[in-house]
Design an enzyme around this catalytic site. Structure first.
Site, PDB file in Angstrom:
ATOM      1  N   ASP A 144       0.996  -0.827  -0.055  1.00 20.49           N
ATOM      2  CA  ASP A 144       0.175  -0.071   0.085  1.00 20.49           C
ATOM      3  C   ASP A 144       0.896   1.084  -0.054  1.00 20.49           C
ATOM      4  OD1 ASP A 144      -1.826   2.302   0.654  1.00 20.49           O
ATOM      5  OD2 ASP A 144      -2.813   0.800   2.109  1.00 20.49           O
ATOM      6  N   ILE A 145       0.614   2.145  -0.813  1.00 23.61           N
ATOM      7  CA  ILE A 145       1.353   2.996  -0.713  1.00 23.61           C
ATOM      8  C   ILE A 145       1.616   4.310   0.161  1.00 23.61           C
ATOM      9  CG2 ILE A 145      -0.234   4.720  -2.720  1.00 23.61           C
ATOM     10  CD1 ILE A 145       2.721   4.848  -3.804  1.00 23.61           C
ATOM     11  N   THR A 147      -2.873   2.463 -15.155  1.00 22.71           N
ATOM     12  CA  THR A 147      -3.509   1.256 -14.747  1.00 22.71           C
ATOM     13  C   THR A 147      -5.052   0.984 -14.190  1.00 22.71           C
ATOM     14  OG1 THR A 147      -1.986   0.273 -13.715  1.00 22.71           O
ATOM     15  CG2 THR A 147      -1.553   0.895 -15.574  1.00 22.71           C
ATOM     16  N   TYR A 198      -8.511   4.020 -15.459  1.00 19.35           N
ATOM     17  CA  TYR A 198      -8.064   4.588 -16.667  1.00 19.35           C
ATOM     18  C   TYR A 198      -7.606   3.732 -17.792  1.00 19.35           C
ATOM     19  CZ  TYR A 198      -7.936   9.568 -14.372  1.00 19.35           C
ATOM     20  OH  TYR A 198      -8.771  10.766 -14.172  1.00 19.35           O
ATOM     21  N   GLY A 216      -9.687   5.025  -6.095  1.00 20.35           N
ATOM     22  CA  GLY A 216      -8.487   3.831  -6.065  1.00 20.35           C
ATOM     23  C   GLY A 216      -7.178   4.349  -5.124  1.00 20.35           C
ATOM     24  N   VAL A 217      -6.264   4.894  -5.973  1.00 16.68           N
ATOM     25  CA  VAL A 217      -4.639   5.145  -4.739  1.00 16.68           C
ATOM     26  C   VAL A 217      -5.197   6.756  -4.378  1.00 16.68           C
ATOM     27  CG1 VAL A 217      -3.353   5.789  -6.863  1.00 16.68           C
ATOM     28  CG2 VAL A 217      -2.531   4.996  -5.022  1.00 16.68           C
ATOM     29  N   ASP A 218      -5.395   7.569  -4.982  1.00 12.57           N
ATOM     30  CA  ASP A 218      -6.297   9.045  -5.077  1.00 12.57           C
ATOM     31  C   ASP A 218      -6.733   8.765  -3.636  1.00 12.57           C
ATOM     32  OD1 ASP A 218      -6.235  11.449  -5.433  1.00 12.57           O
ATOM     33  OD2 ASP A 218      -7.498  11.577  -6.885  1.00 12.57           O
TER      34      ASP A 218
HETATM   35  N1  AR6 Z   1      -0.997   1.408  -3.233  1.00 12.41           N
HETATM   36  C1  AR6 Z   1      -0.644   1.106  -3.701  1.00 12.41           C
HETATM   37  N2  AR6 Z   1      -0.828   1.067  -5.659  1.00 12.41           N
HETATM   38  C2  AR6 Z   1      -2.601   1.342  -5.528  1.00 12.41           C
HETATM   39  C3  AR6 Z   1      -3.360   1.327  -4.349  1.00 12.41           C
HETATM   40  C4  AR6 Z   1      -2.964   1.513  -2.961  1.00 12.41           C
HETATM   41  N3  AR6 Z   1      -3.192   2.302  -1.815  1.00 12.41           N
HETATM   42  N4  AR6 Z   1      -4.181   1.547  -4.359  1.00 12.41           N
HETATM   43  C5  AR6 Z   1      -4.543   1.160  -5.572  1.00 12.41           C
HETATM   44  N5  AR6 Z   1      -3.665   1.285  -6.495  1.00 12.41           N
HETATM   45  P1  AR6 Z   1      -6.077   3.804 -10.116  1.00 12.41           P
HETATM   46  P2  AR6 Z   1      -5.742   5.405 -12.167  1.00 12.41           P
HETATM   47  C6  AR6 Z   1      -3.422   0.892  -6.897  1.00 12.41           C
HETATM   48  O1  AR6 Z   1      -7.670   3.505 -10.766  1.00 12.41           O
HETATM   49  O2  AR6 Z   1      -5.576   4.228 -13.340  1.00 12.41           O
HETATM   50  C7  AR6 Z   1      -8.959   7.910  -9.025  1.00 12.41           C
HETATM   51  O3  AR6 Z   1     -10.461   7.940  -9.099  1.00 12.41           O
HETATM   52  C8  AR6 Z   1      -3.881   0.281  -8.748  1.00 12.41           C
HETATM   53  O4  AR6 Z   1      -4.959  -1.253  -8.404  1.00 12.41           O
HETATM   54  O5  AR6 Z   1      -6.156   3.924  -8.400  1.00 12.41           O
HETATM   55  O6  AR6 Z   1      -4.207   6.449 -12.736  1.00 12.41           O
HETATM   56  C9  AR6 Z   1      -8.759   9.577  -9.671  1.00 12.41           C
HETATM   57  O7  AR6 Z   1      -8.985  10.184  -9.127  1.00 12.41           O
HETATM   58  C10 AR6 Z   1      -4.618   0.292  -9.558  1.00 12.41           C
HETATM   59  O8  AR6 Z   1      -3.126  -0.264 -10.198  1.00 12.41           O
HETATM   60  O9  AR6 Z   1      -5.648   5.262 -11.223  1.00 12.41           O
HETATM   61  C11 AR6 Z   1      -8.953   9.197 -11.450  1.00 12.41           C
HETATM   62  O10 AR6 Z   1      -9.503   9.646 -10.911  1.00 12.41           O
HETATM   63  C12 AR6 Z   1      -3.297   1.553  -9.654  1.00 12.41           C
HETATM   64  O11 AR6 Z   1      -3.163   2.155  -8.423  1.00 12.41           O
HETATM   65  C13 AR6 Z   1      -8.673   7.689 -11.850  1.00 12.41           C
HETATM   66  O12 AR6 Z   1      -8.864   6.899 -10.294  1.00 12.41           O
HETATM   67  C14 AR6 Z   1      -3.663   2.632 -10.344  1.00 12.41           C
HETATM   68  O13 AR6 Z   1      -5.024   3.214 -10.677  1.00 12.41           O
HETATM   69  C15 AR6 Z   1      -7.020   7.478 -11.748  1.00 12.41           C
HETATM   70  O14 AR6 Z   1      -7.003   6.260 -12.532  1.00 12.41           O
END
Ligand code: AR6
Length: 171
Positions: A10-11, A118, A121, A32-34
């Protein structure tokens, strides 16, 4: 040259100076991560993001980390995958390059990246991870101030892909 490693985790728990957020162009949070980063950092992060007023796709902006172990968050807006014909690869490269350059400019020595674009998006992981590792490796060569880059993978599948690529590129 600084080292590159990949971990599964987890980042928001990473003990590095800066973590990168896969944000959107509003910088006002999301899923997601945001979402995880905003929850862990606390409401002051959203307040600072609001004052920044957005970030174009491919660019990066820096805030404090508040309640996170990381001192800073570098927010970057990745491209939405539309099949590859809308400069998605170049824009993803810009995300990694601009985040690294912003970190170097502020003297940050260690930085962790999630797998930008990934998740929601839908950027294909094989292509995205290659761009991530290649771009970071290239920039590390010219930025001696950055000592360590960590790719934080949220799934076993992503971790297997990043681990292989990081291994290949260090040969
Ligand atoms: N730690 C590390 N990686 C994570 C975590 C975490 N806690 N949680 C999720 N991931 P995404 P995007 C991974 O969807 O595709 C948001 O709503 C996840 O499994 O978070 O760039 C933003 O506000 C995946 O591998 O980001 C934008 O609207 C990776 O992080 C949109 O999503 C990226 O998935 C951005 O989409």
């Amino acid at each position: 040259m600084g080292e590159i490693e990949s971990v599964r985790g987890d980042i928001t728990r990473q003990a590095v100076e800066a973590i990168v957020n896969a944000a959107n162009t509003t910088l006002l949070g999301g899923g997601g991560v945001d979402g995880a980063i905003h929850r862990a950092a606390g409401p002051e992060l959203l307040e600072e993001c609001r004052r920044i007023g957005g970030c174009p796709t491919g660019e990066a902006r820096m805030t404090k980390g508040y309640r996170l172990p990381a001192k800073y968050v570098i927010h970057t807006a990745g491209p939405v995958w539309h099949g590859g014909g809308r400069r998605e690869e170049a824009l993803l490269r810009d995300c990694y390059r601009n985040s690294m350059e912003l970190a170097a400019k502020h003297g940050i020595k260690s930085i962790a990246f999630p797998s930008i674009s990934t998740g929601a998006y839908r950027f294909p992981i094989e292509r995205a991870s290659r761009i991530a590792v290649e771009t970071v490796r290239e920039i590390l060569g010219g930025t001696p101030e950055i000592e360590k880059v960590v790719f934080v993978c949220f799934s076993d599948g992503d971790y297997a892909i990043y681990r292989r690529l990081v291994g290949e590129m260090q040969c």
